[in-house]
Motif scaffolding. Structure first.
Motif, PDB file in Angstrom:
ATOM      1  N   THR A   1      50.885  25.285  32.871  1.00 41.42           N
ATOM      2  CA  THR A   1      49.472  25.585  32.633  1.00 41.42           C
ATOM      3  C   THR A   1      48.650  24.301  32.540  1.00 41.42           C
ATOM      4  OG1 THR A   1      50.076  27.619  31.453  1.00 41.42           O
ATOM      5  CG2 THR A   1      47.857  26.759  31.087  1.00 41.42           C
TER       6      THR A   1
ATOM      7  N   GLU B   1      49.563  21.374  33.625  1.00 44.68           N
ATOM      8  CA  GLU B   1      49.666  20.686  34.914  1.00 44.68           C
ATOM      9  C   GLU B   1      48.560  21.148  35.854  1.00 44.68           C
ATOM     10  OE1 GLU B   1      53.339  19.635  37.809  1.00 44.68           O
ATOM     11  OE2 GLU B   1      52.894  21.767  37.651  1.00 44.68           O
ATOM     12  N   SER B   2      48.308  22.450  35.877  1.00 45.71           N
ATOM     13  CA  SER B   2      47.240  22.980  36.721  1.00 45.71           C
ATOM     14  C   SER B   2      45.872  22.502  36.243  1.00 45.71           C
ATOM     15  CB  SER B   2      47.305  24.510  36.716  1.00 45.71           C
ATOM     16  OG  SER B   2      46.305  25.063  37.540  1.00 45.71           O
TER      17      SER B   2
ATOM     18  N   GLY C   1      41.231  25.216  36.003  1.00 46.10           N
ATOM     19  CA  GLY C   1      42.600  24.905  36.414  1.00 46.10           C
ATOM     20  C   GLY C   1      43.617  25.581  35.522  1.00 46.10           C
TER      21      GLY C   1
ATOM     22  N   GLY D   1      46.267  28.600  36.695  1.00 45.88           N
ATOM     23  CA  GLY D   1      47.661  28.189  36.629  1.00 45.88           C
ATOM     24  C   GLY D   1      48.398  28.691  35.408  1.00 45.88           C
TER      25      GLY D   1
ATOM     26  N   ALA E   1      53.164  18.577  42.634  1.00 47.92           N
ATOM     27  CA  ALA E   1      53.216  19.353  41.396  1.00 47.92           C
ATOM     28  C   ALA E   1      54.552  20.080  41.331  1.00 47.92           C
ATOM     29  CB  ALA E   1      52.060  20.347  41.346  1.00 47.92           C
TER      30      ALA E   1
END
Length: 645
Positions: A51, A53-54, A88, A92, A460
């Motif tokens: 989460t 990371e997004s 984001g 994500g 990613a």
């Protein structure tokens, strides 16, 4: 000490996202291991990491867009960065805790990006943002339960609202409040108390708040404990608050923030003795004895069990609490004895009235319902027995997409027949991250599935998972070939294991270590023997790099200026010079001073051929019995990569 943010502006959002991602990467396995509520599926740490990371990727994209578009030297505004972070995280978000974290970030963004707000937020603004975050997250959950991440978020907001000062002081107060609340969670949820652990989602939120403290102070607070062993918590403390039978302790979560604040509701070198440490601890165990390493590779992941058809009237336990668990438990992965069989997650494009109706329908179908978002885009998370009905409800409400249905304990069950790969799988495959097209072609010829890492664009974890799926093998060896990708690769490996793939992560720090590992790969060997051989080859390879400095900065070899040629050995700057050929030769000589039998030179597309020729001649004339292999890496960022085995 690096310069730290004084106020909450766009660069502070960017820094916070990066620090939070690293913090969750370090704590991911620990958080996964203590995940017992609402379902003991051992993925909370991974979901939180994915989460954030997004969110971090979305913020980076905003900064990159400003730089590429020449929209001004100041970069994005706070509102732009905050909205990107929230968006984001929304698209994500993974799992129950990840979805709640996405709403927490959205709540903060609603304050930080409010119309007419200043480009920077002070301590007052951060207090309001934390309050809004906690309240909006609680509102997003159909049936809030105390002793969870919601309790920790509310405690953080309460502590922040009672603090005056700048962003650093407010962040410290919020972190301390969250840490105290986290330690008390075993006394609020029986499942946590039986397992002797704190709430996994709350533990992740404390890590995110610790990153916020570091953003504004430059100092990271001590890590929060995961076991309920502090005084007054869990089995060790056994000091629970008095309460009536069946009652949960009351936890304040909507206190007003005060007047004016609305109640919104060399060290990288690896010798052979320690080569086993290159392998992910989930695969190799905590050992430095290479002789025993083969016995410590991760056991094969169990094949996903068949998904049973739901009974006509299946028993549904609202907010089911797992049965008795060992205390303390090192890892808890069994599904609850009673509760819905499927986790359903999807993004939904719909208006507010339709979402309100959807909430009511899903609340009847299952539990652990969390719906977050707004402005026409929502992330829906629910645990149900009838996954089809949950998706149909989304279709009636609007346009669902990115649908993900997971059967607890059985991996991913959402793939349609047309998208499913062939049933026959290869026994073993290697997935390697490579920095240039030349190396990608070389590794592909050697049988590896490759992921291209373009300069400034690291892959990613989702890309690595997709590569593992493309490899379509029962066993996969993952080579990240970059020290900065260790946490990303670990998250990808954990997700792939959840899909039934046996994954060994060898955290190679450079492409030349990956090449060395791939050179000794033998699919016909036992998996553990192959992993140990590849690990040994990678650990015996020192790695060097020649590149050009982009900015003036401090290095381990002194101050470099923009345009200087840098020579790195095992990740540290060892040589600073004006000339590429001289710097490359100095790096090579230092690396060979400790001995070696084989030199691998990976040439970037901008390196003059004369430099490579000169290095080959240097090895041939000055180092007897040392062979040289030259490879063309293409556009790989660095001018030259050097490996010495």
């Amino acid at each position: 000490m690096a310069q730290v943010a004084q106020t909450f502006d766009a660069p502070a959002v960017r820094t916070w996202c990066g620090l939070a991602l690293r913090a969750l990467g370090r704590a991911r396995e620990e958080i996964d291991a203590i995940n017992v509520y609402p379902v003991a599926d051992g993925d909370t740490g991974t979901n939180l990491y994915l989460t954030v990371e997004s969110a971090a990727a979305a913020v980076e994209a905003v900064f990159a867009g400003h730089e590429a578009g020449g929209t001004g030297p100041g970069g994005p505004s706070l509102a732009e960065a905050a909205r990107a972070m929230a968006h984001g995280a929304l698209i994500g978000a993974r799992g129950n805790s990840g979805t709640i974290l996405a709403q927490l970030l959205r709540g903060m963004a609603e304050v930080l990006a409010a119309d007419g707000a200043e480009a920077r937020a002070d301590g007052h603004g951060l207090r309001r943002a934390l309050r809004r975050a906690a309240d909006s997250a609680r509102q997003a959950v159909a049936h809030p339960v105390e002793g969870t991440v919601l309790t920790v978020a509310s405690a953080a907001a309460d502590a922040a609202c009672g603090t005056e000062g700048d962003c650093g002081a407010v962040a410290r107060a919020a972190h301390e409040g969250a840490r105290t609340a986290l330690a008390a969670t075993p006394g609020q949820l029986a499942a946590l108390e039986r397992a002797g652990v704190v709430d996994a989602g709350g533990r992740g939120l404390v890590a995110v708040l610790a990153a916020l403290v570091e953003t504004f102070t430059g100092q990271a607070p001590a890590a929060a404990p995961s076991r309920g062993t502090e005084a007054g918590t869990g089995p060790a403390g056994a000091r629970r608050q008095p309460q009536g039978a069946g009652d949960r302790p009351a936890v304040p979560h909507a206190r007003a923030c005060g007047p004016g604040e609305p109640d919104a509701g060399g060290p990288d070198a690896v010798d052979l003795a320690g080569a086993a440490d290159l392998v992910d601890t989930a695969d190799m165990g905590d050992t430095a004895d290479m002789a025993n390493a083969a016995e410590q590779v991760a056991p094969a992941a169990p094949a996903p069990p068949a998904v049973p058809a739901p009974a006509a009237s299946p028993p549904v336990c609202a907010h089911a609490v797992p049965g008795p668990l060992p205390a303390p438990a090192e890892s808890v992965t069994a599904p609850p004895a009673c509760g819905p069989a499927f986790e359903v997650i999807y993004l939904l494009e719909a208006d507010d009235p339709s979402v309100a109706r959807l909430r009511r329908r899903l609340d009847v179908l299952g539990d652990s319902l969390v719906v977050v978002g707004g402005d026409g885009l929502w992330n829906v998370h629910v645990h149900v027995d009838d996954a089809g009905a949950a998706v149909e409800a989304g279709v009636e409400a609007g346009r669902p997409h990115r649908i993900r249905i997971t059967h607890f304990g059985a991996g991913d069950a959402h793939t349609g027949a047309a998208a499913r790969p062939p049933r026959e799988r290869a026994q073993r495959a290697v997935v390697a991250v490579v920095p240039g097209e030349g190396l990608a072609a070389l590794c592909t010829e050697a049988g590896a599935t490759t992921v291209l890492a373009r300069p400034g664009e690291p892959p990613a974890s989702g890309e690595l998972v997709e590569a593992v799926r493309r490899a379509h093998a029962r066993e996969v060896v993952l080579l990240p070939n970059d020290a900065e990708l260790r946490d990303t690769a670990a998250a990808a490996a954990e997700q792939a294991r959840g899909e039934g793939v046996r994954v060994a992560l060898i955290p190679t720090r450079s492409a030349v270590q990956g090449i060395a590992a791939l050179a000794v790969h033998e699919p016909g060997r036992r998996f553990d023997e192959d992993v140990v051989a590849m690990t040994s080859a990678a650990g015996a390879t020192r790695h060097g790099e020649v590149t050009v400095a982009e900015h003036r900065s401090w290095t381990s070899a002194g101050i470099c200026q923009a345009g200087d040629v840098l020579g790195l050995i095992d990740g540290d700057v060892a040589v600073i010079g004006p000339d590429v050929a001289d710097t490359a030769r100095a790096v090579l000589d230092r690396m060979l001073a400790g001995g070696g039998e084989l030199v691998t030179l990976v040439l970037g597309e901008e390196l003059p051929d004369s430099v490579a020729d000169g290095l080959e001649t240097r090895v041939r004339e000055s180092y007897l019995a040392v062979d040289t292999v030259v490879l063309r890496g293409g556009r790989q960022g660095a001018l030259l990569l050097i490996g010495v085995e």
